[in-house]
Design an enzyme around this catalytic site. Structure first.
Site, PDB file in Angstrom:
ATOM      1  N   GLU A 121       0.833  -1.203   0.000  1.00  0.00           N
ATOM      2  CA  GLU A 121       0.000   0.000   0.000  1.00  0.00           C
ATOM      3  C   GLU A 121       0.869   1.255   0.000  1.00  0.00           C
ATOM      4  OE1 GLU A 121      -4.107  -0.839   2.204  1.00  0.00           O
ATOM      5  OE2 GLU A 121      -2.389  -1.359   3.475  1.00  0.00           O
ATOM      6  N   GLU A 141      -4.017  -9.362   3.371  1.00  0.00           N
ATOM      7  CA  GLU A 141      -4.816  -8.999   4.547  1.00  0.00           C
ATOM      8  C   GLU A 141      -6.028  -9.903   4.765  1.00  0.00           C
ATOM      9  OE1 GLU A 141      -2.467  -5.228   4.018  1.00  0.00           O
ATOM     10  OE2 GLU A 141      -3.115  -6.916   2.823  1.00  0.00           O
TER      11      GLU A 141
END
Length: 262
Positions: A121, A141
């Site tokens: 990210e 995730e």
């Protein structure tokens, strides 16, 4: 070149001409984003945005990984102490990824190693990405019960929706070669930092008002209707600047321009 101090959080700050190099230096933790490291990165980005002498940023890491994401060991220790966990967008401090995206100084990510979870990210938030061959990228995730809030929003804007959804929902990793094919990585090279610095130096050599205006317009205008995006007025206008006159004169006189940022 100025002396490169290492902050207690594990962030090294170094100026190379008009390029600021920010290096994550927690190799024993695969450069995981601890709370202090996130705070220092945000502070450096905000400071750099105010520093007219710095015209581009390179973000990289020491060791075998660029960044393994948020420091899960730190999170687990807080869970064991019974501390309340706040999601990234519900905290009193700003999100690191949001600050990276909004920093008006262009940022080149130098991915010398794996960039996964929050590390991926972080790379997504940068403007350009240079990567080593065969490194691992991805958002696992969903396999560990986290959210990838930033990645869930941004990744489908960067690559085809079906590929983004597969990465998000299954959590499998991809390679830098995959990412280059999808347009997510600008360069693949064995000399990652040198290539990232070359790109940053070329950016820094251009008219600073124009560069900042272009980044802010591109970021803020991305989701706007065309007629609204064309009328964005973000920061000083390069068309009205002294640098515009200098740039035209230098081009016609076949000499390097001397930018003043005015």
């Amino acid at each position: 070149m100025s002396k490169a101090p290492r902050l207690e959080s594990g962030l090294i700050v170094e100026d190379r001409g008009r390029v600021r190099v920010l290096t994550l230096d927690r190799p024993e933790r695969r450069n995981a984003l601890s709370t202090p490291l996130q705070a220092d990165l945000i502070e450096q980005l905000l400071t750099t945005a105010e520093d007219g002498d710095v015209r581009a940023i390179v973000l990289t890491g020491n060791g075998p990984a660029f960044c393994a994401g948020f420091d899960l060991k730190e999170i687990r220790e807080r869970d064991q102490r019974g501390e309340h966990f706040r999601p990234p967008m519900n905290r009193p401090t700003r999100s690191l990824f949001e600050v990276v995206t909004e920093t008006p100084v262009p940022i080149v990510a130098a991915l010398q190693g794996a960039a996964v979870a929050g590390g991926f990210e972080l790379a997504l938030a940068c403007d350009l990405r240079v990567a080593a061959p065969g490194i691992t990228l991805g958002l696992p995730e969903a396999t560990i019960g986290m959210g990838a809030n930033f990645g869930s929003v941004v990744l489908p804007k960067r690559i085809p929706m079906g590929i983004a959804m597969e990465m998000l929902l299954i959590g499998d990793y991809v390679t830098s070669e995959d990412a280059e094919r999808w347009g997510l990585v600008n360069r693949i090279t064995t000399d990652v930092l040198a290539t990232a610095l070359q790109l940053a130096e070329r950016i820094a050599a251009n008219a600073p008002i124009s560069v900042r205006r272009m980044k802010e317009t591109a970021v803020k205008g991305l989701e706007l209707p065309l007629w609204q995006a064309l009328r964005l007025d973000v920061g000083p206008n390069p068309y009205l600047s002294e640098d515009r006159k200098e740039g035209i004169a230098a081009y016609l006189e076949k000499r390097p321009p001397t930018w003043t940022g005015r």
